[in-house]
Structures are given as C-alpha cells and as structure tokens.
Scaffold this motif. Structure first.
Motif, mmCIF file in Angstrom:
data_model
loop_
_atom_site.group_PDB
_atom_site.id
_atom_site.type_symbol
_atom_site.label_atom_id
_atom_site.label_comp_id
_atom_site.label_asym_id
_atom_site.label_seq_id
_atom_site.Cartn_x
_atom_site.Cartn_y
_atom_site.Cartn_z
ATOM 1 N N LEU A 156 0.829 -1.206 0.000
ATOM 2 C CA LEU A 156 0.000 0.000 0.000
ATOM 3 C C LEU A 156 0.865 1.259 0.000
ATOM 4 C CD1 LEU A 156 -2.802 -0.970 2.562
ATOM 5 C CD2 LEU A 156 -3.016 -0.793 0.077
ATOM 6 N N SER B 192 1.088 3.994 -3.084
ATOM 7 C CA SER B 192 0.774 5.404 -2.855
ATOM 8 C C SER B 192 1.962 6.294 -3.188
ATOM 9 C CB SER B 192 0.361 5.613 -1.395
ATOM 10 O OG SER B 192 -0.775 4.842 -1.065
ATOM 11 N N GLY C 65 -4.407 7.229 -0.903
ATOM 12 C CA GLY C 65 -3.620 6.440 0.038
ATOM 13 C C GLY C 65 -2.479 7.245 0.628
ATOM 14 N N TRP D 55 -9.080 8.356 1.323
ATOM 15 C CA TRP D 55 -10.032 7.244 1.300
ATOM 16 C C TRP D 55 -11.332 7.625 1.991
ATOM 17 C CZ3 TRP D 55 -5.742 3.330 3.052
ATOM 18 C CH2 TRP D 55 -4.910 3.060 1.966
#
Length: 277
Positions: A23, A27, A73, A226
């Motif tokens: 993740l 990002s 993110g 998000w």
C-alpha cells in the motif's frame, strides 16, 4: 535479533507487513502507476463503470477512481502516521513524567487524562475540526491532540513498575539528572508495549480520518483521501447503482486497518518475553 525472528515466524504478521509495504509503495509511486490527472474533471465520462480506459471507473465529475485511490492512500496513510507521531510525543512525555514523579504531578496528569477520555471522541473531534477549519493538516492535529490518553496511561504503568529497579536507584545515587534517567534509562525499557500501541493506533487514526472526512470535517475536496472518497456513498443512487465509486476506498480502509492490526499483534507476541517462557 530474537524479536525479529519471532516476528518473521508469525505468518499473519508478515502478511500484514507485506500488505502495508504494498500500500505504501503504491501510494508513493502513484504518479508512475497512473495515467490520468488526479483532480481534472471530465464531465463527458462521468460515472462510467470500470473499463480498459478507467480500471475502477470514474466518479460524478469524471475523475479516474483508480488514480484518486492511489493518491488518496498518500493522504490517509500520512494522516495516520503523523497523527500517531503527535499523540505519541504527548502521551509518552506525560506518561513518563506522571509515572516517574508520582504524587501530585501524577494526580494532576491523570485527572486531565481522565477528563479527555470520558468525552466521546467524535463529537469533540468534530467540534475542534470545525473550529480549526477542515484540512489535511488540521485533521492530523485534531486526531493527534485527542488520541494520546491510552499511550499516556500505558507509559505511566510501565514507569511505575520500572522506577524502583536497581539501575534507576543507582543512577539517582550518583546524581544523574531526572531527564536523563527518564529518557535514557527507563524509557528504552518501556518501549516494547509503546511500539505495539503505536502500530495499532495508526489503524485507529486512519479510521478516524475516514470518519471525519466522510462527514465533511476532515480532508477536503479536491484533495483525495479514502475517507472523503467514501462520502460519495451519501447518495442513494451511488450507493446502490455505482459501487465502483465507494467500494474500493472502503475496501482499502478495511485492508489497511486489518494489516496494521496483524502487524501490531505480531509485534506484541515478538516483543513480550512472557509469551515465550
């Protein structure tokens, strides 16, 4: 290192760590992994379902959901990290001072902690966010200023246990200043549960940012996070007929928090010697 070997042997914790790394890298390298502009509207292609051109479809303004998801993110993970850093500094400092000195100092700090703890988080956070004006930086500050109480109590408990140890008494006897004893002698021995709490706290911070942004008091459009991407689900039409707009950010929030909890649990098992006797 023994703790690392224990952590590496925990498959769930390693899975969580790999997910977090994935993740974070996605990002970080969002500009290289996307083809569309993050904020540029394209009304002609608004609310389109997933396709070869737009892998996760487009939102109500025609912006690419996949692009905004990766850039979001960056914001959500950064908010979580910075907010936790803020309340770690506050909580560790106050908890260390309360646990080391005890007496009146301890009583005053603990009463302040109790007052902050008994006030529900979201009503107070919404009030502070509205007073400071919603933004990325104010969201970090609000979460950081309200999340320190658990860390404070944890550090205080560790210091109450450690301040009577022989090496602390010896340091006092030779005239070592209190600040040096607190931060050089006691705190390093109390860091294991603090590291675990910080890891788990980052998940809570990401969830808090999502909640504030969903309600319009966190990160503001057009900057994606998000949480504010989820606010599209306030529309019944989007909620029922266009799941590609709100489902991806919801799933990533769930995955990130689950991964952080797995890592936190793995750290707790790896750093707590009582679990390996």
């Amino acid at each position: 290192m023994v703790a690392w070997r224990r952590f590496r042997a925990n498959r769930r914790a390693m899975l969580g760590l790999y997910v977090l790394i994935a993740l974070a890298l996605a990002s970080l390298f969002a500009p290289q992994l996307t083809r569309h502009d993050r904020d540029l509207p394209d009304i002609r292609h608004a609310e389109q379902p997933p396709s070869r051109e737009h892998w996760l479809g487009t939102d109500e303004l025609g912006r690419d959901v996949y692009t905004r998801l990766l850039y979001g993110g960056r914001v959500s993970l950064t908010v979580g990290l910075v907010a936790v850093s803020i309340y770690m500094v506050i909580g560790v400092t106050l908890g260390a001072v309360a646990g080391y000195y005890g007496g009146v100092v301890d009583s005053v700090i603990m009463r302040i902690t109790d007052v902050v703890m008994i006030i529900p988080f979201f009503p107070l956070a919404l009030t502070m966010a509205a007073a400071l004006r919603p933004s990325v930086y104010n969201t970090m500050i609000v979460i950081g200023l309200l999340g320190w109480t658990g860390i404070c109590r944890l550090v205080r408990g560790e210091f109450l246990t450690l301040r009577g140890r022989e090496y602390v008494e010896a340091a006092r006897a030779i005239g070592v200043p209190d600040g040096r004893i607190i931060f050089r002698h006691i705190l390093p021995n109390a860091l294991a549960p603090v590291v675990v709490a910080a890891t788990l706290g980052m998940g809570s911070a990401i969830l808090s940012e999502a909640g504030l942004s969903f309600l319009g008091f966190g990160v503001q459009q057009p900057t994606p996070s998000w949480g504010n991407m989820l606010s599209a689900a306030l529309s019944l039409k989007v909620l029922l007929l266009q799941p590609w707009i709100w489902l991806p950010p919801g799933l990533l929030i769930f995955v990130a928090i689950l991964a952080l909890n797995l890592v936190g649990e793995g750290l707790r098992e790896a750093l707590d010697p009582r679990l390996h006797r």
